[in-house]
Design an enzyme around this catalytic site. Structure first.
Site, PDB file in Angstrom:
ATOM      1  N   GLN A 144       0.907  -1.172   0.102  1.00 23.70           N
ATOM      2  CA  GLN A 144      -0.103   0.174  -0.164  1.00 23.70           C
ATOM      3  C   GLN A 144       0.832   0.973   0.093  1.00 23.70           C
ATOM      4  O   GLN A 144       2.134   1.254   0.770  1.00 23.70           O
ATOM      5  CB  GLN A 144      -0.722   0.159   1.270  1.00 23.70           C
ATOM      6  CG  GLN A 144      -1.682   1.252   1.353  1.00 23.70           C
ATOM      7  CD  GLN A 144      -2.926   0.965   2.572  1.00 23.70           C
ATOM      8  OE1 GLN A 144      -3.761   0.073   2.325  1.00 23.70           O
ATOM      9  NE2 GLN A 144      -2.539   1.473   3.544  1.00 23.70           N
ATOM     10  N   GLY A 145       0.559   2.186  -0.698  1.00 23.47           N
ATOM     11  CA  GLY A 145       1.106   3.403  -0.666  1.00 23.47           C
ATOM     12  C   GLY A 145       0.348   4.604  -0.421  1.00 23.47           C
ATOM     13  O   GLY A 145      -0.410   5.352  -1.426  1.00 23.47           O
ATOM     14  N   SER A 154      -0.007   6.632   3.336  1.00 23.60           N
ATOM     15  CA  SER A 154       0.518   7.736   4.235  1.00 23.60           C
ATOM     16  C   SER A 154       1.726   8.514   3.355  1.00 23.60           C
ATOM     17  O   SER A 154       2.652   7.654   2.685  1.00 23.60           O
ATOM     18  CB  SER A 154       1.115   7.179   5.392  1.00 23.60           C
ATOM     19  OG  SER A 154      -0.092   6.611   6.163  1.00 23.60           O
ATOM     20  N   SER A 196       4.490  -1.401   4.221  1.00 18.69           N
ATOM     21  CA  SER A 196       4.720  -2.723   4.595  1.00 18.69           C
ATOM     22  C   SER A 196       5.093  -3.605   3.643  1.00 18.69           C
ATOM     23  O   SER A 196       4.504  -3.566   2.499  1.00 18.69           O
ATOM     24  CB  SER A 196       3.561  -3.246   5.416  1.00 18.69           C
ATOM     25  OG  SER A 196       3.144  -2.643   6.667  1.00 18.69           O
ATOM     26  N   GLU A 198     -16.414  -5.564   4.051  1.00 16.96           N
ATOM     27  CA  GLU A 198     -16.481  -5.640   5.617  1.00 16.96           C
ATOM     28  C   GLU A 198     -17.576  -6.395   6.123  1.00 16.96           C
ATOM     29  O   GLU A 198     -18.717  -5.500   5.921  1.00 16.96           O
ATOM     30  CB  GLU A 198     -16.072  -4.500   6.230  1.00 16.96           C
ATOM     31  CG  GLU A 198     -16.045  -4.230   7.567  1.00 16.96           C
ATOM     32  CD  GLU A 198     -14.924  -5.716   8.145  1.00 16.96           C
ATOM     33  OE1 GLU A 198     -15.381  -6.347   9.043  1.00 16.96           O
ATOM     34  OE2 GLU A 198     -13.780  -5.808   7.633  1.00 16.96           O
ATOM     35  N   GLU A 230      -6.164   7.739  18.610  1.00 19.83           N
ATOM     36  CA  GLU A 230      -6.681   9.268  18.733  1.00 19.83           C
ATOM     37  C   GLU A 230      -7.923   9.304  17.581  1.00 19.83           C
ATOM     38  O   GLU A 230      -8.844   9.885  17.722  1.00 19.83           O
ATOM     39  CB  GLU A 230      -5.643  10.310  18.891  1.00 19.83           C
ATOM     40  CG  GLU A 230      -4.792  10.185  20.057  1.00 19.83           C
ATOM     41  CD  GLU A 230      -4.160   8.908  20.181  1.00 19.83           C
ATOM     42  OE1 GLU A 230      -3.459   8.372  19.072  1.00 19.83           O
ATOM     43  OE2 GLU A 230      -3.652   8.460  21.341  1.00 19.83           O
TER      44      GLU A 230
END
Lengths: 342, 387
Positions: free
Chosen positions: B125-126, B128, B160, B243, B372
């Site tokens: 995944q790219g 962030s 990752s 999901e 958060e």
């Protein structure tokens, strides 16, 4: 597998919630007499709707639903700060019916007889067996005919007139009457061991349901207040400190509601998992109710500390309910020693 | 309100259990990353041949099309058997694949989906960037259209297993003038594309599976955009439509397994004063509390699945379970250090799994949305509090 209430169960819940909201609004406790929360006629009215016998099989004179429906009802009763002696009535009817005291069971089920509920004084443990000895802190003895005494070994139904009153106390929770009573080898009207019927564990589930009601009621009040109250030109709910308090409160509610549904099923269906689930439930419910109620005071600021709002009543009730059917410490001990479920 | 499974579902459970017992790898997954990749792909091939690949993918794309309860049963038995986790297979099976199924065109589906199920490729995944973490939509990696290609320049972080992946789901900014959520596109990128540089990042637990990836005028065909140009924010939410709440089953069972292992350890391990750890009030109190919470994690997972099944929509339980489970897992690992005592310092000894778990547990409350951010989502979307 479906852990959510069925349509029929949802209807029981909605009916109860509407009725309590109309007849017993918590707001009324701020302007009218706080005691008794439930007079004789009102108890009969609730009994008339089948609330005392809702989870009792119809072969024993009950409505014929199970513990899950009972738990849904008691979460609503907790939300409206109805007295925990209603748990006493439910368990007393069951105890009498299981023991074959049909007339007694019937008089409790229709609300003719009132039942108080008690906890042992931690300084002087009592004996609960076919006879009872020791001191008991009794909630709602005023006008009661019987008292329900339980521990993890068994459940006893005792005529209040067979015990001696030691003192009249002042209860932290202003909506409840508190007295101290003593038994001295006093013969019980009926006694059921934990092996014969899981009265203590059922009571634990119902008190946990009432605690859930408190956790949810204080969350709802906090969210409403955080949306309406403005400081620094913004609703205080836009500040992360308040928002994150509310998020944690809502997770506690979700956690306890799920565990309540789960444990109300396993206690009836999987005797081996019952004690682990029931004790996990009570420990989590105590934590949720107390943390949520205490946090609600903080969110409501100075007004939360006054008797002009109802938050303090939930704080106090959450403490009273921990003392009934096993404290957090007691249940955590049970959780630790319970065998792993299959 | 019931916990019952039908006779058919119980037979299905038997079938899953038997197959896993016979086919799951006997050796544990290698720690070395390259060997790990080979191990993961081999296991995916075994699952594919056995008819268990893509349990939540529709049958028309080679998946099993299992209903919610079959997925639930499969995942429960899978976790109980302690078969290997998704590891490098995670992204393709759970994120990129489902997104392509939901938003891809026919050619993209034909090209990219079968190799995932067959165990031929690893996806990464790219999303962030160094300057776009919790505020993902502020991402700046630019894609300028040049004929049939896009020319991509920028950098991504927290990717990752990037250097062991074949393909990448990449978010790029295709319209710098649009509001931040509306100028993003979701594109498929090959990891051997010229102009890319991959730098491994050493995480605090000692792993090197995280990476920073740099793009210097990298050419990606425009036809690799999935779901339409400037529509990437919506596309990246699309995998949520897959999901069913069952995704939490493995981590729920993993948490339970760790909890029970720790309880067992506390019954055997002596503290400095000679008492068993379980006899220490402070430790016993925390163990009991976390065991109760772990038990409720199961109930919460089942309630989430039930809600999903009723409404067909993912509800607030996604954020709640993520937050609750990751924080609980971290607390369990911290408690384990009190129980193993001085052994906590040894990453090489018999009890080293506990300090390793502790170090790794920090990833869970950061990755996939920090705790958060989860609390903000719960507060704003579920409780309706103002931004």
């Amino acid at each position: 597998m479906d852990l959510l209430p069925t349509e029929e169960q949802q209807q029981i819940l909605d009916t109860a919630s509407n009725y309590l909201g109309n007849e017993f609004p918590v707001q009324a406790l701020l302007t009218t007499a706080q005691r008794p929360r439930l007079n004789h006629d009102q108890l009969k009215q609730l009994a008339g709707m089948g609330w005392i016998g809702i989870g009792l099989p119809d072969t024993l004179g009950g409505v014929g639903y199970g513990l899950s429906e009972e738990a849904l009802l008691f979460a609503e009763l907790g939300r409206y700060l109805m007295p925990p002696s209603l748990v006493g009535s439910v368990l007393a009817a069951r105890t009498a019916a299981v023991r074959g005291h049909d007339d007694l069971a019937h008089a409790i089920l229709d609300g003719t007889l009132r039942v108080a509920i008690a906890t042992q004084q931690s300084s002087a443990p009592a004996t609960i067996s076919p006879t009872v000895t020791g001191n008991f802190l009794v909630f709602e003895a005023e006008g009661a005919d019987y008292i329900m005494l339980t521990d993890d070994g068994g459940a006893a139904l005792v005529a209040l007139s067979d015990l001696q009153q030691v003192s009249q106390e002042r209860c932290m929770d202003p909506t409840l009457d508190l007295t101290c009573w003593r038994g001295d080898n006093t013969t019980t009207t009926c006694f059921v061991t934990a092996d014969q019927d899981a009265i203590f564990l059922r009571g634990t589930v119902l008190i946990s349901a009432m605690l859930l009601g408190i956790a949810e009621a204080t969350l709802q009040r906090s969210v409403d207040y955080a949306q309406a109250r403005e400081q620094f030109g913004k609703p205080i709910g836009s500040f992360q400190s308040i928002k994150h308090y509310c998020a944690e409160m809502s997770i506690r509610c979700e956690c306890v509601r799920a565990m309540l549904y789960y444990a109300s099923i396993t206690l009836q269906q999987q005797p081996s998992a019952g004690p682990l689930d029931t004790s996990s439930l009570k420990a989590l419910a105590i934590d949720a109710a107390q943390e949520n109620a205490n946090t609600a005071v903080q969110i409501h600021g100075g007004m939360g500390y006054t008797q002009e709002m109802d938050i303090h009543l939930f704080v106090k009730r959450a403490q009273v309910l921990e003392s009934l059917f096993g404290s957090e410490r007691f249940h955590l001990r049970q959780v630790l020693s319970a065998a792993a479920p299959p | 309100m019931n916990l019952d499974f039908t006779e058919e579902q119980e037979q299905f459970r038997e079938r899953v259990r038997d197959w896993l017992e016979e086919n799951k790898p006997q050796e544990s997954r290698p720690e070395d990353s390259a060997e790990g990749r080979a191990f993961d792909l081999a296991w995916q091939k075994t699952l594919y041949k056995g008819g268990w690949a893509g349990i939540n993918w529709p049958q028309e794309y080679g998946g099993q099309g299992f209903d919610t309860f079959q997925q639930l049963i499969f995942l429960m038995e899978y976790a109980k058997s302690r078969a290997p986790g998704d590891h490098y297979r995670f992204n393709g099976l759970n994120l990129a694949g489902p997104t392509i199924i939901a938003c891809g065109d026919e050619q993209q589906k034909q090209t990219y989906l079968p190799p995932i199920l067959k165990g031929d490729v690893i996806w990464c995944q790219g999303f962030s960037e160094p300057g776009a973490g919790s505020d993902l939509a502020s991402l700046k990696t630019r894609a300028v259209i040049d004929g049939d290609d896009m020319i991509v320049t920028g950098s991504k972080i927290w990717t990752s297993w990037a250097r062991f992946a074949d393909w990448q789901q990449l978010l790029v900014r295709t319209d710098p003038d649009a509001p931040k959520h509306k100028g993003i596109s979701w594109v498929i990128n090959r990891m051997d594309n010229p102009g890319m540089e991959i730098r491994p990042i050493h995480d605090m637990a000692g792993g090197t599976d995280l990476h920073e990836v740099f793009y210097d005028e990298v050419r990606i065909p425009v036809k690799n955009i999935v779901g339409g140009i400037n529509n990437g924010w919506k596309v990246s939410m699309a995998q949520l439509s897959f999901e069913r709440g069952t995704a939490f089953m493995p981590s729920q069972i993993e948490t339970w397994n760790r909890m029970e292992d720790l309880l067992h350890l506390a019954n055997q391990t002596r503290l400095e004063d000679g008492r068993l750890a379980i006899e220490d009030d402070h430790i016993a109190y925390q163990l009991a509390k976390m065991r109760a919470e772990t038990r409720s994690l199961l109930a919460m997972t089942l309630m989430g699945i039930s809600r999903n099944e009723r409404t067909g929509m993912p509800g607030p339980e996604g954020s709640m379970l993520k937050l609750f489970q990751s924080e609980l897992y971290k607390r369990i690992s911290i408690l384990s250090l009190q129980i193993v005592g001085a052994e906590r310092s040894r990453l090489s000894g018999m009890a080293s799994e506990w300090p390793k778990m502790f170090l790794g547990s920090f990833a869970n409350t950061l990755g996939g949305g920090t705790s958060e951010v989860m609390r903000n989502i719960i507060g704003e979307r579920h409780l309706g509090l103002p931004k």
